[in-house]
Design a protein around this motif. Structure first.
Motif, PDB file in Angstrom:
ATOM      1  N   THR A   2       0.836  -1.187   0.000  1.00 28.28           N
ATOM      2  CA  THR A   2       0.000   0.000   0.000  1.00 28.28           C
ATOM      3  C   THR A   2       0.870   1.235   0.000  1.00 28.28           C
ATOM      4  OG1 THR A   2      -1.779   1.171   1.162  1.00 28.28           O
ATOM      5  CG2 THR A   2      -0.146   0.056   2.526  1.00 28.28           C
ATOM      6  N   SER A   3       0.330   2.319  -0.532  1.00 25.17           N
ATOM      7  CA  SER A   3       1.024   3.608  -0.482  1.00 25.17           C
ATOM      8  C   SER A   3       0.446   4.486   0.623  1.00 25.17           C
ATOM      9  CB  SER A   3       0.917   4.325  -1.825  1.00 25.17           C
ATOM     10  OG  SER A   3      -0.439   4.501  -2.175  1.00 25.17           O
ATOM     11  N   GLU A   4      -0.582   3.980   1.304  1.00 22.50           N
ATOM     12  CA  GLU A   4      -1.203   4.726   2.385  1.00 22.50           C
ATOM     13  C   GLU A   4      -0.355   4.636   3.652  1.00 22.50           C
ATOM     14  OE1 GLU A   4      -4.014   6.488   1.995  1.00 22.50           O
ATOM     15  OE2 GLU A   4      -4.161   5.872  -0.109  1.00 22.50           O
ATOM     16  N   SER A   5      -0.509   5.622   4.524  1.00 22.77           N
ATOM     17  CA  SER A   5       0.227   5.593   5.792  1.00 22.77           C
ATOM     18  C   SER A   5      -0.687   5.227   6.958  1.00 22.77           C
ATOM     19  CB  SER A   5       0.871   6.954   6.063  1.00 22.77           C
ATOM     20  OG  SER A   5      -0.141   7.953   6.125  1.00 22.77           O
ATOM     21  N   ASP A   6      -1.982   5.353   6.745  1.00 21.78           N
ATOM     22  CA  ASP A   6      -2.943   5.072   7.808  1.00 21.78           C
ATOM     23  C   ASP A   6      -3.929   4.020   7.313  1.00 21.78           C
ATOM     24  OD1 ASP A   6      -5.066   7.136   9.949  1.00 21.78           O
ATOM     25  OD2 ASP A   6      -4.053   5.230  10.269  1.00 21.78           O
ATOM     26  N   TYR A   7      -3.956   2.889   7.986  1.00 19.24           N
ATOM     27  CA  TYR A   7      -4.801   1.792   7.536  1.00 19.24           C
ATOM     28  C   TYR A   7      -4.990   0.807   8.688  1.00 19.24           C
ATOM     29  CZ  TYR A   7      -0.016   0.121   6.791  1.00 19.24           C
ATOM     30  OH  TYR A   7       1.312  -0.164   6.954  1.00 19.24           O
ATOM     31  N   TYR A   8      -5.801  -0.200   8.433  1.00 16.82           N
ATOM     32  CA  TYR A   8      -6.058  -1.243   9.426  1.00 16.82           C
ATOM     33  C   TYR A   8      -5.740  -2.603   8.815  1.00 16.82           C
ATOM     34  CZ  TYR A   8      -8.550   2.113  12.343  1.00 16.82           C
ATOM     35  OH  TYR A   8      -8.870   3.183  13.147  1.00 16.82           O
ATOM     36  N   LEU A   9      -5.289  -3.492   9.666  1.00 17.84           N
ATOM     37  CA  LEU A   9      -5.012  -4.872   9.261  1.00 17.84           C
ATOM     38  C   LEU A   9      -5.773  -5.812  10.184  1.00 17.84           C
ATOM     39  CD1 LEU A   9      -1.190  -4.385   8.833  1.00 17.84           C
ATOM     40  CD2 LEU A   9      -2.781  -4.879   6.972  1.00 17.84           C
ATOM     41  N   PHE A  10      -6.207  -6.923   9.623  1.00  9.49           N
ATOM     42  CA  PHE A  10      -7.015  -7.879  10.367  1.00  9.49           C
ATOM     43  C   PHE A  10      -6.551  -9.302  10.078  1.00  9.49           C
ATOM     44  CE2 PHE A  10     -10.390  -4.811  11.307  1.00  9.49           C
ATOM     45  CZ  PHE A  10     -10.248  -3.901  10.273  1.00  9.49           C
ATOM     46  N   TRP A  11      -6.794 -10.163  11.026  1.00 11.95           N
ATOM     47  CA  TRP A  11      -6.770 -11.599  10.813  1.00 11.95           C
ATOM     48  C   TRP A  11      -8.171 -12.126  11.109  1.00 11.95           C
ATOM     49  CZ3 TRP A  11      -3.302 -14.738   8.596  1.00 11.95           C
ATOM     50  CH2 TRP A  11      -1.986 -14.278   8.456  1.00 11.95           C
ATOM     51  N   TYR A  12      -8.696 -12.872  10.112  1.00 14.18           N
ATOM     52  CA  TYR A  12      -9.985 -13.533  10.264  1.00 14.18           C
ATOM     53  C   TYR A  12      -9.751 -15.038  10.220  1.00 14.18           C
ATOM     54  CZ  TYR A  12     -12.835  -9.289   9.486  1.00 14.18           C
ATOM     55  OH  TYR A  12     -13.442  -8.055   9.591  1.00 14.18           O
ATOM     56  N   LYS A  13     -10.569 -15.758  10.969  1.00 16.43           N
ATOM     57  CA  LYS A  13     -10.538 -17.216  11.003  1.00 16.43           C
ATOM     58  C   LYS A  13     -11.823 -17.734  10.352  1.00 16.43           C
ATOM     59  CE  LYS A  13     -11.047 -20.865  14.520  1.00 16.43           C
ATOM     60  NZ  LYS A  13     -11.115 -21.120  15.984  1.00 16.43           N
ATOM     61  N   GLN A  14     -11.696 -18.725   9.479  1.00 18.02           N
ATOM     62  CA  GLN A  14     -12.867 -19.324   8.841  1.00 18.02           C
ATOM     63  C   GLN A  14     -12.825 -20.834   9.029  1.00 18.02           C
ATOM     64  OE1 GLN A  14     -13.332 -19.081   4.495  1.00 18.02           O
ATOM     65  NE2 GLN A  14     -15.475 -18.459   4.793  1.00 18.02           N
ATOM     66  N   PRO A  15     -13.536 -21.349  10.029  1.00 23.37           N
ATOM     67  CA  PRO A  15     -13.591 -22.798  10.240  1.00 23.37           C
ATOM     68  C   PRO A  15     -14.461 -23.461   9.175  1.00 23.37           C
ATOM     69  CG  PRO A  15     -14.953 -21.648  11.852  1.00 23.37           C
ATOM     70  CD  PRO A  15     -14.278 -20.593  11.028  1.00 23.37           C
ATOM     71  N   PRO A  16     -14.550 -24.783   9.186  1.00 21.37           N
ATOM     72  CA  PRO A  16     -15.391 -25.465   8.186  1.00 21.37           C
ATOM     73  C   PRO A  16     -16.847 -25.017   8.199  1.00 21.37           C
ATOM     74  CG  PRO A  16     -13.914 -27.016   9.233  1.00 21.37           C
ATOM     75  CD  PRO A  16     -13.749 -25.718   9.970  1.00 21.37           C
ATOM     76  N   SER A  17     -17.299 -24.452   9.272  1.00 23.56           N
ATOM     77  CA  SER A  17     -18.670 -23.924   9.331  1.00 23.56           C
ATOM     78  C   SER A  17     -18.857 -22.710   8.422  1.00 23.56           C
ATOM     79  CB  SER A  17     -19.025 -23.525  10.764  1.00 23.56           C
ATOM     80  OG  SER A  17     -18.231 -22.429  11.181  1.00 23.56           O
ATOM     81  N   ARG A  18     -17.767 -22.158   7.900  1.00 24.64           N
ATOM     82  CA  ARG A  18     -17.738 -21.056   6.931  1.00 24.64           C
ATOM     83  C   ARG A  18     -17.859 -19.663   7.548  1.00 24.64           C
ATOM     84  NH1 ARG A  18     -22.652 -23.272   3.555  1.00 24.64           N
ATOM     85  NH2 ARG A  18     -23.485 -21.496   4.697  1.00 24.64           N
ATOM     86  N   GLN A  19     -18.252 -19.577   8.807  1.00 25.41           N
ATOM     87  CA  GLN A  19     -18.395 -18.250   9.420  1.00 25.41           C
ATOM     88  C   GLN A  19     -17.041 -17.582   9.537  1.00 25.41           C
ATOM     89  OE1 GLN A  19     -21.563 -17.326  11.485  1.00 25.41           O
ATOM     90  NE2 GLN A  19     -20.743 -15.274  11.273  1.00 25.41           N
TER      91      GLN A  19
END
Lengths: 112, 115
Positions: free
Chosen positions: B27-44
């Motif tokens: 990214t060329s942006e200086s302000d942003y957010y990062l996430f980790w998401y978990k997706q089990p076999p239930s798909r949620q």
């Protein structure tokens, strides 16, 4: 407090048909985003709705359209279904101007 | 355009051990957010942890912590004391700090936990 809900959970359609998927956001959330997740891939952004208008759109054809209702719930419509539209469709909600999105369980669409 | 890369399609870890999942972004942006998401076999898709780019301190949530290296554009997830319930697909995601911009996801890492 109910989270994001989606219906139906599974759907089977044939090529050329039309489909409507539904999403109810988390309580207190007014922004709804839709994502398509093909098998083995990360989700891809389709579009986002806020105040009943499409605010942003990803790289998807006009066959994909949506709607948001006054109660903030949303629908995703896909016309003229193609085999390649088979995917998991995820709805996510957030309060306006908030970066964190919360996802529903998804609708698995199979196009035969 | 922003991109997110997860270079490990699959990882495995013994129960009770520690594992680190890698993520890089562009990214060329200086302000942003990062996430980790978990997706089990239930798909949620479940939010695991989030990091605000302007914060130097690494985010932690119980057994989950991140190593955020802004200059290197790296955002790894460490899972300590791995449990069988941690088995899932893990997705790294990015969004700009401009209010309700879309999430950009990596392709995911499938984590297996061995009893």
């Amino acid at each position: 407090d109910a989270g994001v809900t989606q219906s139906p959970t599974h759907l089977i359609k044939t090529r050329g048909q039309q489909v409507t998927l539904r999403c109810s956001p988390k309580s207190g959330h007014d922004t709804v985003s839709w994502y398509q997740q093909a098998l083995g891939q990360g989700p891809q952004f389709i579009f986002q709705y806020y105040e009943e208008e499409e605010r942003q759109r990803g790289n998807f054809p006009d066959r994909f359209s949506g709607h948001q209702f006054p109660n903030y719930s949303s629908e995703l419509n896909v016309n003229a279904l193609l085999l390649g539209d088979s995917a998991l469709y995820l709805c996510a909600s957030s309060p306006d101007a908030q970066e964190t999105q919360y996802f529903g369980p998804g609708t698995r669409l199979l196009v035969l | 355009a922003q991109t997110v890369t997860q270079s490990q399609p699959e990882m495995s870890v013994q129960e009770a051990e520690t594992v680190t999942l890698s993520c890089t972004y562009d990214t060329s942006e200086s302000d942003y957010y990062l996430f980790w998401y978990k997706q089990p076999p239930s798909r949620q898709m479940i939010l695991v942890i989030r990091q605000e780019a302007y914060k130097q301190q690494n985010a932690t949530e119980n057994r989950f912590s991140v190593n955020f290296q802004k200059a290197a554009k790296s955002f790894s997830l460490k899972i300590s004391d791995s449990q069988l319930g941690d088995a899932a697909m893990y997705f790294c995601a990015y969004t700009e700090n401009s209010g309700n911009t879309p999430l950009v996801f990596g392709k995911g890492t499938r984590l297996s936990v061995i009893a």
